[in-house]
Design a protein around this motif. Structure first.
Motif, PDB file in Angstrom:
ATOM      1  N   ASP B  69      30.634  37.392  26.300  1.00 45.41           N
ATOM      2  CA  ASP B  69      30.206  38.106  27.398  1.00 45.41           C
ATOM      3  C   ASP B  69      30.835  39.794  27.230  1.00 45.41           C
ATOM      4  O   ASP B  69      30.076  40.838  27.040  1.00 45.41           O
ATOM      5  CB  ASP B  69      31.031  37.909  28.538  1.00 45.41           C
ATOM      6  CG  ASP B  69      30.275  37.581  29.742  1.00 45.41           C
ATOM      7  OD1 ASP B  69      29.035  38.159  29.644  1.00 45.41           O
ATOM      8  OD2 ASP B  69      30.455  37.194  30.744  1.00 45.41           O
ATOM      9  N   THR B  70      32.319  40.086  26.502  1.00 44.77           N
ATOM     10  CA  THR B  70      32.671  41.177  26.498  1.00 44.77           C
ATOM     11  C   THR B  70      31.945  41.898  25.220  1.00 44.77           C
ATOM     12  O   THR B  70      31.533  42.894  25.238  1.00 44.77           O
ATOM     13  CB  THR B  70      34.227  41.049  26.179  1.00 44.77           C
ATOM     14  OG1 THR B  70      34.894  40.116  27.155  1.00 44.77           O
ATOM     15  CG2 THR B  70      34.772  42.429  26.298  1.00 44.77           C
ATOM     16  N   ASP B  71      31.738  41.182  24.014  1.00 40.70           N
ATOM     17  CA  ASP B  71      31.289  41.510  22.990  1.00 40.70           C
ATOM     18  C   ASP B  71      29.937  41.871  23.171  1.00 40.70           C
ATOM     19  O   ASP B  71      29.480  42.980  22.766  1.00 40.70           O
ATOM     20  CB  ASP B  71      31.174  40.397  21.939  1.00 40.70           C
ATOM     21  CG  ASP B  71      32.814  40.209  21.529  1.00 40.70           C
ATOM     22  OD1 ASP B  71      33.293  41.127  21.299  1.00 40.70           O
ATOM     23  OD2 ASP B  71      33.111  38.961  21.219  1.00 40.70           O
ATOM     24  N   ALA B  72      29.065  41.092  24.051  1.00 41.02           N
ATOM     25  CA  ALA B  72      27.687  41.644  24.135  1.00 41.02           C
ATOM     26  C   ALA B  72      27.821  42.918  25.035  1.00 41.02           C
ATOM     27  O   ALA B  72      26.738  43.558  24.866  1.00 41.02           O
ATOM     28  CB  ALA B  72      27.007  40.594  24.866  1.00 41.02           C
ATOM     29  N   ASP B  73      28.640  43.290  25.919  1.00 43.08           N
ATOM     30  CA  ASP B  73      28.827  44.646  26.622  1.00 43.08           C
ATOM     31  C   ASP B  73      28.364  45.587  25.777  1.00 43.08           C
ATOM     32  O   ASP B  73      27.570  46.549  25.879  1.00 43.08           O
ATOM     33  CB  ASP B  73      29.927  44.505  27.411  1.00 43.08           C
ATOM     34  CG  ASP B  73      29.999  43.787  28.559  1.00 43.08           C
ATOM     35  OD1 ASP B  73      28.993  43.242  29.074  1.00 43.08           O
ATOM     36  OD2 ASP B  73      31.077  43.591  29.234  1.00 43.08           O
ATOM     37  N   ASP B  74      29.297  45.592  24.657  1.00 40.37           N
ATOM     38  CA  ASP B  74      29.151  46.756  23.660  1.00 40.37           C
ATOM     39  C   ASP B  74      28.064  46.828  22.430  1.00 40.37           C
ATOM     40  O   ASP B  74      27.455  47.723  22.608  1.00 40.37           O
ATOM     41  CB  ASP B  74      30.377  46.710  22.741  1.00 40.37           C
ATOM     42  CG  ASP B  74      31.833  46.982  23.328  1.00 40.37           C
ATOM     43  OD1 ASP B  74      31.490  47.473  24.495  1.00 40.37           O
ATOM     44  OD2 ASP B  74      32.734  46.405  22.993  1.00 40.37           O
ATOM     45  N   LEU B  75      27.695  45.532  22.226  1.00 36.92           N
ATOM     46  CA  LEU B  75      26.661  45.448  21.468  1.00 36.92           C
ATOM     47  C   LEU B  75      25.121  45.926  22.153  1.00 36.92           C
ATOM     48  O   LEU B  75      24.413  46.605  21.563  1.00 36.92           O
ATOM     49  CB  LEU B  75      26.295  43.827  21.220  1.00 36.92           C
ATOM     50  CG  LEU B  75      25.263  43.493  20.157  1.00 36.92           C
ATOM     51  CD1 LEU B  75      25.305  43.800  18.852  1.00 36.92           C
ATOM     52  CD2 LEU B  75      24.699  42.053  20.296  1.00 36.92           C
ATOM     53  N   LEU B  76      25.249  45.559  23.526  1.00 37.38           N
ATOM     54  CA  LEU B  76      23.878  45.991  24.208  1.00 37.38           C
ATOM     55  C   LEU B  76      23.947  47.256  24.790  1.00 37.38           C
ATOM     56  O   LEU B  76      23.027  47.739  25.592  1.00 37.38           O
ATOM     57  CB  LEU B  76      23.512  44.734  25.316  1.00 37.38           C
ATOM     58  CG  LEU B  76      23.187  43.544  24.766  1.00 37.38           C
ATOM     59  CD1 LEU B  76      23.073  42.417  25.681  1.00 37.38           C
ATOM     60  CD2 LEU B  76      21.962  43.516  23.840  1.00 37.38           C
ATOM     61  N   ASP B  77      25.087  48.153  24.448  1.00 35.17           N
ATOM     62  CA  ASP B  77      25.268  49.447  25.347  1.00 35.17           C
ATOM     63  C   ASP B  77      24.493  50.519  24.617  1.00 35.17           C
ATOM     64  O   ASP B  77      25.338  51.423  23.999  1.00 35.17           O
ATOM     65  CB  ASP B  77      26.687  49.616  25.257  1.00 35.17           C
ATOM     66  CG  ASP B  77      27.093  50.833  26.139  1.00 35.17           C
ATOM     67  OD1 ASP B  77      26.498  51.213  27.029  1.00 35.17           O
ATOM     68  OD2 ASP B  77      28.185  51.355  26.043  1.00 35.17           O
ATOM     69  N   ALA B  78      23.260  50.502  24.805  1.00 45.05           N
ATOM     70  CA  ALA B  78      22.369  51.559  24.362  1.00 45.05           C
ATOM     71  C   ALA B  78      21.201  51.634  24.944  1.00 45.05           C
ATOM     72  O   ALA B  78      20.538  50.484  25.536  1.00 45.05           O
ATOM     73  CB  ALA B  78      22.040  51.395  22.924  1.00 45.05           C
ATOM     74  N   PRO B  79      20.398  52.662  25.285  1.00 48.57           N
ATOM     75  CA  PRO B  79      19.007  52.780  25.656  1.00 48.57           C
ATOM     76  C   PRO B  79      18.040  52.094  24.774  1.00 48.57           C
ATOM     77  O   PRO B  79      18.152  51.705  23.674  1.00 48.57           O
ATOM     78  CB  PRO B  79      18.653  54.202  25.926  1.00 48.57           C
ATOM     79  CG  PRO B  79      19.705  54.835  25.479  1.00 48.57           C
ATOM     80  CD  PRO B  79      20.792  54.051  24.763  1.00 48.57           C
ATOM     81  N   LEU B  80      16.928  51.319  25.466  1.00 49.98           N
ATOM     82  CA  LEU B  80      16.356  50.332  24.972  1.00 49.98           C
ATOM     83  C   LEU B  80      15.532  50.792  23.583  1.00 49.98           C
ATOM     84  O   LEU B  80      15.448  50.236  22.547  1.00 49.98           O
ATOM     85  CB  LEU B  80      15.054  49.852  25.788  1.00 49.98           C
ATOM     86  CG  LEU B  80      14.324  48.482  25.420  1.00 49.98           C
ATOM     87  CD1 LEU B  80      15.151  47.431  24.868  1.00 49.98           C
ATOM     88  CD2 LEU B  80      13.398  48.290  26.195  1.00 49.98           C
TER      89      LEU B  80
END
Lengths: 188, 188
Positions: B69-80
């Motif tokens: 969960d926490t790791d995915a927050d950072d991984l996915l933190d950019a505009p598409l």
């Protein structure tokens, strides 16, 4: 007309394949040091002396399992212009048809201590460097590593993460979609 | 002006992080069933009771380590539109700077028996399905799995196979080269 192999010879090949498969299975789940020949024999459904007869000793058996040579022959067996698609298809078809993957063993290197370095060195010499030697243009080494990275990833997603969408798609469909990404590293 | 955290609180966070790191390390190398709280505590340089104080019990600690969960927050933190490049950069920078990878734990699922299925279910819900929900157009589920596959692959090639060309390249350079391949799955 093809000639069927004599039964004894066919049995020997089948037995050897079963032993290698058992050793691969165990090496993907246990540290090298914890795996006994007895465990390999049990899983293969043969006697420990038979394992010794075919492979000599544990180190020789594991050296064989830790080689990527034969697998790389098939993986790389396509003209460069179609290699991306071929490799994606080959990884997925191998997983689906044989429950094996030509590349995935590298993912288990951390389990095997010093033997992990043998696996890494074999992987480099027999897969990435061999692919790089076929590429032209700048950064061939990096491009070969990235192409192989993309293949390892699709193997992990299929065989380990078991992504349901990927597992339900045919190798050809995935090769059409993902092959060009691999190809972009080979012939940019 | 920022306020430094009180030493006691900072120590607690440092200790918790060390315990999580130790548990992650061991889970990438040993079967879940073979890892003791004592071994986690030893590797983290703390006492077993301290592990219990912070995480309750072994199952609760491992549930925490098996979440993305926490790791995915950072991984996915950019505009598409820039997500492909961002994710590649994030995977490589995490490995280089923290010796950690937001995705690589999934590769060790085979080590953990039934717990491997927990890891797979978390991975699906917290990473691939979450990414798929941001995509538009046909086959969003498959495209998300293939994009994540490409990221896992680059993580394995860097952190496990230790491809020398990849390890010598900067995250930005690799993101420039490999990011468009990931992006092609996100916004074809």
């Amino acid at each position: 007309m093809t000639t069927a192999p004599a039964p004894a010879r066919r049995d020997a090949e089948t037995t050897k394949a079963a032993i290698l498969k058992a050793a691969r299975y165990l090496l993907a789940r246990h540290a090298h040091a914890d795996i006994t020949l007895k465990a390999v024999a049990e899983r293969a459904g043969v006697s420990p002396p038979l394992v010794l007869k075919y492979f000599g000793n544990k180190d020789a058996l594991f050296a064989r399992v830790m080689s990527f040579d034969t697998d790389a022959d098939d993986l790389l067996d396509a003209p460069l212009g179609d290699l991306g698609r071929h490799m994606v298809r080959h990884v997925l078809a191998s997983q689906r048809d044989r429950g094996a993957d030509p590349l995935l063993r590298i993912a288990f290197a951390p389990l095997h201590g010093d033997h992990g370095d043998v696996l890494r060195a074999n992987f480099r010499a027999q897969v990435t460097d061999r692919l790089a030697a076929r590429l032209t243009g700048p950064d061939a080494g990096l491009r070969a590593e990235l192409a192989v990275a993309a293949l390892i990833g699709v193997g992990v997603m299929y065989g380990i993460a078991r992504g349901p969408h990927l597992c339900e798609s045919g190798p050809d469909e995935v090769a059409d979609r993902y092959g060009p990404l691999v190809q972009a590293q080979l012939t940019p």
